[in-house]
Write a protein that holds these residues in place. Sequence first.
Motif, short mmCIF file in Angstrom:
data_model
loop_
_atom_site.label_atom_id
_atom_site.label_comp_id
_atom_site.label_asym_id
_atom_site.label_seq_id
_atom_site.Cartn_x
_atom_site.Cartn_y
_atom_site.Cartn_z
N ASP A 86 -3.44 5.89 -5.57
CA ASP A 86 -2.57 4.84 -6.24
C ASP A 86 -3.51 3.97 -6.92
O ASP A 86 -4.20 3.16 -6.11
N ARG B 55 -2.90 1.05 -7.92
CA ARG B 55 -2.53 -0.36 -7.71
C ARG B 55 -3.38 -0.72 -6.25
O ARG B 55 -3.76 -1.62 -6.47
N GLY C 69 2.04 0.82 -3.35
CA GLY C 69 1.38 0.30 -4.37
C GLY C 69 2.38 -0.64 -5.03
O GLY C 69 1.99 -1.51 -6.03
N ASP C 70 3.52 -0.50 -4.94
CA ASP C 70 4.66 -1.60 -5.49
C ASP C 70 4.28 -3.02 -5.30
O ASP C 70 4.42 -3.67 -6.26
N ARG D 169 -7.08 -1.14 -7.07
CA ARG D 169 -7.39 -2.29 -7.53
C ARG D 169 -7.83 -3.57 -6.64
O ARG D 169 -8.81 -4.08 -6.44
#
Length: 269
Positions: A75, A77, A15-16, A80
């Motif tokens: 996660d 992120r 997710g970074d 999303r």
Amino acid sequence: MATEEHDRERRQVFGDDAEQYDTARPGYPDRLVEDVLDFAALPASVPAVEVGAGTGKATLAFAARGTPVTCVEPDARMARVLRSRCTGLPHVAVEVADFETWRPDRAYGLLYCAQAWHWVDPAVRWARARAVLRPGGAVALFWNHWDLEDLRLAERLTAVHARYGLAVPPYTILDPRPRPAGRGPRARQWREMEADGGFAGMEHRLYESAHERSPSGLIELLASFSGYRALPAALRDRLFRDVGRAVEQDGGSAGVRVTSSLFLARSRA
């Protein structure tokens, strides 16, 4: 406990840069998706659940065939990006949760997981799979495994890693060890399902494909693996710069073989 915590940290690194992961990773063969749905034989009103849906590389393939899907992604992120990819698909629901602790409000006819089952806690993953499936519900676990077609280029890129004092991260495109894709009944997934005792009718299928990657495309693929994401950014950037140069000097592209490995089973009635 330290290993479990490390694995949990590793699975969160994707997710970074969720957009980068979504761009870099290839999808899954149409035939694989069709085989999963044929095996599951879902009635129209019975949904599927996807574990570790990520950014939707598999989700969209199942949703495009009209399958109602509940996506469980730990996660936020990644979720999303997943939601943005599924805009306009009302039959896809996204829940941000760990599968290990997620509590569904219905029974599912199919549980599938693309490239993520190894991140689910082995102490509970099979019991959790049984808990969310209706009797006779299908399990489909699949992974893509990559290899460079040119062994000489693979050796050159491995030497680039060595210049920085780095070993090739395991389970990545340059990992020289035999891939687990073809192991069938000898594979961990198969053996664990047998040992659990709650699954029957196990099958293993393989799908082969190939594509070309530009230097930047190959770097994008490498950058999507947790072993590279975990490197210090400055070191990773220098490594990838030299990887790109090596591919440029070798003709400007890299052939990548993809073996997609699918494990199927049914929960016992």
